[in-house]
Structures are given as C-alpha cells and as structure tokens.
Design a protein around this motif. Structure first.
Motif, PDB file in Angstrom:
ATOM      1  N   GLU A 161       0.808  -1.217   0.000  1.00  0.00           N
ATOM      2  CA  GLU A 161       0.000   0.000   0.000  1.00  0.00           C
ATOM      3  C   GLU A 161       0.842   1.268   0.000  1.00  0.00           C
ATOM      4  O   GLU A 161       0.439   2.283  -0.562  1.00  0.00           O
ATOM      5  N   SER A 162       2.015   1.237   0.623  1.00  0.00           N
ATOM      6  CA  SER A 162       2.815   2.459   0.713  1.00  0.00           C
ATOM      7  C   SER A 162       3.807   2.605  -0.435  1.00  0.00           C
ATOM      8  O   SER A 162       4.042   3.710  -0.924  1.00  0.00           O
ATOM      9  N   LYS A 163       4.382   1.494  -0.890  1.00  0.00           N
ATOM     10  CA  LYS A 163       5.427   1.568  -1.907  1.00  0.00           C
ATOM     11  C   LYS A 163       5.023   0.966  -3.253  1.00  0.00           C
ATOM     12  O   LYS A 163       5.746   1.122  -4.233  1.00  0.00           O
ATOM     13  N   GLY A 164       3.903   0.252  -3.282  1.00  0.00           N
ATOM     14  CA  GLY A 164       3.550  -0.452  -4.508  1.00  0.00           C
ATOM     15  C   GLY A 164       4.482  -1.626  -4.748  1.00  0.00           C
ATOM     16  O   GLY A 164       4.787  -1.980  -5.886  1.00  0.00           O
ATOM     17  N   SER A 165       4.927  -2.266  -3.671  1.00  0.00           N
ATOM     18  CA  SER A 165       5.865  -3.389  -3.785  1.00  0.00           C
ATOM     19  C   SER A 165       5.134  -4.660  -4.189  1.00  0.00           C
ATOM     20  O   SER A 165       3.968  -4.855  -3.857  1.00  0.00           O
ATOM     21  N   LYS A 209      15.809  11.096  -9.709  1.00  0.00           N
ATOM     22  CA  LYS A 209      15.610   9.730  -9.217  1.00  0.00           C
ATOM     23  C   LYS A 209      16.473   8.771 -10.022  1.00  0.00           C
ATOM     24  O   LYS A 209      16.388   8.717 -11.245  1.00  0.00           O
ATOM     25  N   HIS A 210      17.319   8.006  -9.323  1.00  0.00           N
ATOM     26  CA  HIS A 210      18.160   7.010  -9.982  1.00  0.00           C
ATOM     27  C   HIS A 210      17.716   5.589  -9.662  1.00  0.00           C
ATOM     28  O   HIS A 210      17.908   4.675 -10.457  1.00  0.00           O
ATOM     29  N   GLU A 211      17.150   5.390  -8.466  1.00  0.00           N
ATOM     30  CA  GLU A 211      16.766   4.050  -8.051  1.00  0.00           C
ATOM     31  C   GLU A 211      15.703   4.146  -6.966  1.00  0.00           C
ATOM     32  O   GLU A 211      15.317   5.231  -6.553  1.00  0.00           O
ATOM     33  N   GLY A 212      15.249   2.981  -6.502  1.00  0.00           N
ATOM     34  CA  GLY A 212      14.257   2.957  -5.438  1.00  0.00           C
ATOM     35  C   GLY A 212      12.838   2.916  -5.980  1.00  0.00           C
ATOM     36  O   GLY A 212      12.608   2.873  -7.191  1.00  0.00           O
ATOM     37  N   CYS A 213      11.872   2.930  -5.067  1.00  0.00           N
ATOM     38  CA  CYS A 213      10.473   2.843  -5.474  1.00  0.00           C
ATOM     39  C   CYS A 213       9.988   4.189  -6.001  1.00  0.00           C
ATOM     40  O   CYS A 213      10.723   5.177  -6.006  1.00  0.00           O
ATOM     41  N   ASP A 214       8.745   4.243  -6.429  1.00  0.00           N
ATOM     42  CA  ASP A 214       8.210   5.440  -7.080  1.00  0.00           C
ATOM     43  C   ASP A 214       7.542   6.417  -6.118  1.00  0.00           C
ATOM     44  O   ASP A 214       6.871   7.344  -6.556  1.00  0.00           O
ATOM     45  N   VAL A 215       7.706   6.216  -4.812  1.00  0.00           N
ATOM     46  CA  VAL A 215       7.252   7.213  -3.842  1.00  0.00           C
ATOM     47  C   VAL A 215       8.414   8.162  -3.594  1.00  0.00           C
ATOM     48  O   VAL A 215       9.441   7.774  -3.050  1.00  0.00           O
ATOM     49  N   MET A 216       8.270   9.402  -4.028  1.00  0.00           N
ATOM     50  CA  MET A 216       9.356  10.372  -3.933  1.00  0.00           C
ATOM     51  C   MET A 216       9.012  11.474  -2.937  1.00  0.00           C
ATOM     52  O   MET A 216       7.846  11.699  -2.608  1.00  0.00           O
ATOM     53  N   THR A 217      10.048  12.150  -2.479  1.00  0.00           N
ATOM     54  CA  THR A 217       9.876  13.281  -1.573  1.00  0.00           C
ATOM     55  C   THR A 217      10.704  14.451  -2.078  1.00  0.00           C
ATOM     56  O   THR A 217      11.837  14.265  -2.515  1.00  0.00           O
ATOM     57  N   CYS A 218      10.136  15.628  -2.038  1.00  0.00           N
ATOM     58  CA  CYS A 218      10.871  16.822  -2.442  1.00  0.00           C
ATOM     59  C   CYS A 218      11.845  17.185  -1.328  1.00  0.00           C
ATOM     60  O   CYS A 218      11.535  17.944  -0.415  1.00  0.00           O
ATOM     61  N   CYS A 219      13.019  16.570  -1.388  1.00  0.00           N
ATOM     62  CA  CYS A 219      14.059  16.832  -0.396  1.00  0.00           C
ATOM     63  C   CYS A 219      15.408  16.517  -1.023  1.00  0.00           C
ATOM     64  O   CYS A 219      15.493  16.206  -2.210  1.00  0.00           O
ATOM     65  N   ARG A 220      16.460  16.569  -0.259  1.00  0.00           N
ATOM     66  CA  ARG A 220      17.800  16.375  -0.804  1.00  0.00           C
ATOM     67  C   ARG A 220      17.977  15.022  -1.476  1.00  0.00           C
ATOM     68  O   ARG A 220      18.661  14.891  -2.479  1.00  0.00           O
ATOM     69  N   PHE A 221      17.366  13.986  -0.898  1.00  0.00           N
ATOM     70  CA  PHE A 221      17.610  12.640  -1.374  1.00  0.00           C
ATOM     71  C   PHE A 221      16.529  12.118  -2.307  1.00  0.00           C
ATOM     72  O   PHE A 221      16.730  11.115  -2.976  1.00  0.00           O
ATOM     73  N   GLY A 222      15.374  12.763  -2.344  1.00  0.00           N
ATOM     74  CA  GLY A 222      14.325  12.354  -3.269  1.00  0.00           C
ATOM     75  C   GLY A 222      13.494  11.186  -2.789  1.00  0.00           C
ATOM     76  O   GLY A 222      12.283  11.207  -2.855  1.00  0.00           O
ATOM     77  N   SER A 223      14.134  10.134  -2.296  1.00  0.00           N
ATOM     78  CA  SER A 223      13.402   8.949  -1.862  1.00  0.00           C
ATOM     79  C   SER A 223      12.709   9.189  -0.533  1.00  0.00           C
ATOM     80  O   SER A 223      13.178   9.935   0.312  1.00  0.00           O
ATOM     81  N   HIS A 224      11.563   8.510  -0.339  1.00  0.00           N
ATOM     82  CA  HIS A 224      10.835   8.659   0.924  1.00  0.00           C
ATOM     83  C   HIS A 224      11.586   8.020   2.076  1.00  0.00           C
ATOM     84  O   HIS A 224      11.222   8.191   3.233  1.00  0.00           O
ATOM     85  N   THR A 225      12.655   7.273   1.783  1.00  0.00           N
ATOM     86  CA  THR A 225      13.442   6.641   2.842  1.00  0.00           C
ATOM     87  C   THR A 225      14.672   7.466   3.184  1.00  0.00           C
ATOM     88  O   THR A 225      15.598   6.973   3.805  1.00  0.00           O
TER      89      THR A 225
END
Length: 252
Positions: A50-54, A185-201
């Motif tokens: 539900e959160s990552k579409g895994s 975005k280079h890798e990881g799931c498709d949940v992104m965050t507008c921050c330095r690292f982009g990924s929600h993790t």
C-alpha cells in the motif's frame, strides 16, 4: 487462515515478540527455523504494497536471502491487495515487451501503451492518455527538429545537450505548485519526496536531511504520474492522489 507452508512451529515471533504463537516459513527455500508469525508477515506485506507499490518480498530473517514468489505470499493477502499485486505484476510483464512504453511526459501522466507499429514510425508516437509526443527509441519527450539518428549525433558532439537529456530522463519537477524544484531519481520505489535525497526513505540516510527546508518543500509524490501523496496522521499511511492513467491508481 489456512495455507500451506514449508515449516511451522510454536515459539516467539522475532518481530512482535509474542510467545507461544504459530511461526511459519512461507518458502521451502528457507533453510532456517521459522521465526515470524502470520500476523506480522501479513502486516509487513500489506504495508509495503500500500505504501510503496511493492510486489517482491524477501524473507524477513536478516541472514536469509530468499525472495518469495507471488504464489507463496498470496495466501496472506485479501482480495483488494491481491488485485493490486496482480496489476503491478501485469505492468512488470508488459515492461518486458519491446513494444511497451511508459509515458515520459515531464508534466506527469503515468500511462503506458503498446506501440505495435513502432518500426513504421518516424521515431515518435503520441501518448494515448495525455497526447504528448514521445520518442520511442530514447523514451523521452520527442526531440523536435531532430531525427533519432541526428539527435544521437548531436548529443555526442554537444555535452550540454547530453547533460540536458540526462536531466530530462531522470528528473521531474515537484508537483507542489508553490515549489516546482527539480528532483532526480536514480533508483528505489516510485514514492518520492521533495528533499535532498528524493526517496521517501531519506530519513534512513547517514547524511543529514532537512526533509524540506529552504530549497525543498517536503511534498511526497508519485514519480510515475506526479500525483501528490499525503500522510494519514491517524494511521501514518499514505493517501495517494494518483491519476487514473497511473499504474499505481489502484493504491488510491
């Protein structure tokens, strides 16, 4: 809940620490003793779906590298989650078809389609959902004024153009109207965050992240369609606003 598993026993769950509870191994490939209860495995899968579409899951034991097959974990999913996973697996299968392309509009679309006549095209096709002209070979918005061969030749000669193409392929603007900061975005799931690292993790990163701050707004969004993703303060889960054309629309 009745299902077949390779091994089960009673003991203490390594996740919730509940004692005298049924512990199971979902895969026959797991060589270790079962250490997780059904409830914890079910909750873990449901959260990631539900959160990552895994749709790929590994055994939760740190020393085990076994990856569960869908038929091994489907027994823990309800009808809605099975439908979501079926949809994601279908998209994965489509992506192996050389005729399939996802829309790469920088405005965010998320639609996909089979371009069956791609060999007869002049290099571009039109997204059926948003109407954007797209390059079949390069999977970017159509490079007007250049054929694909001319575009590649120019990119080889022009470092600035090569850089622009890389940015176009891996960068999208934050969908927050008040922000619009380019996020890569280079890798990881498709949940992104507008921050330095982009990924929600990004919070797990060893480097400090302001998760917003002066240059970023902290908005979560779907990389595929740029639909905003809000945080449910009660459940701490994600509230998605994916477009109907997006492959993650069923997670809304």
């Amino acid at each position: 809940m009745n299902f077949e598993c390779s091994y089960e026993r009673e003991g203490q769950c390594s996740i919730c620490s509940e004692v005298n509870i049924r512990l199971v191994n979902l895969s026959k490939k797991c060589a270790h003793l079962s250490n997780c209860c059904v409830a914890c495995l079910t909750q873990s899968f449901a959260t990631d779906i539900e959160s990552k579409g895994s749709y790929t899951f590994r055994c939760p034991m740190p020393t085990c590298t076994v990856k569960f097959e869908p038929e091994e974990y489907y027994c823990l999913l309800d009808a809605r989650l099975m439908g979501i996973v079926d949809n994601l697996l279908l998209h994965r299968l489509l992506e192996t078809n050389e005729e399939f392309r996802w829309c790469k509009s920088t405005k965010g679309c998320g639609a996909g389609q089979l371009v069956c006549n791609y060999k007869d095209l002049l290099g571009y096709y039109t997204c059926h959902a948003c109407g954007q002209m797209l390059c079949f070979r390069h999977s970017i918005e159509w490079h007007k004024g250049f054929t694909c061969d001319e575009f590649e030749a120019e990119r080889a000669r022009n470092d600035d153009l090569a850089s622009d193409v890389t940015v176009l392929a891996f960068t999208k603007k934050c969908p927050n109207e008040a922000c619009g900061t380019p996020i890569m975005k280079h890798e990881g799931c498709d949940v992104m965050t507008c921050c330095r690292f982009g990924s929600h993790t990004c919070a797990e990163s060893k480097d400090a992240c302001d998760h917003g701050g002066r240059n970023y707004c902290g908005q979560r969004f779907c990389w595929s369609c740029l639909g905003k993703i809000d945080l449910d303060k009660k459940t701490n889960g994600f509230i998605r606003h994916c477009k109907s054309s997006c492959k993650y629309y069923s997670l809304n």
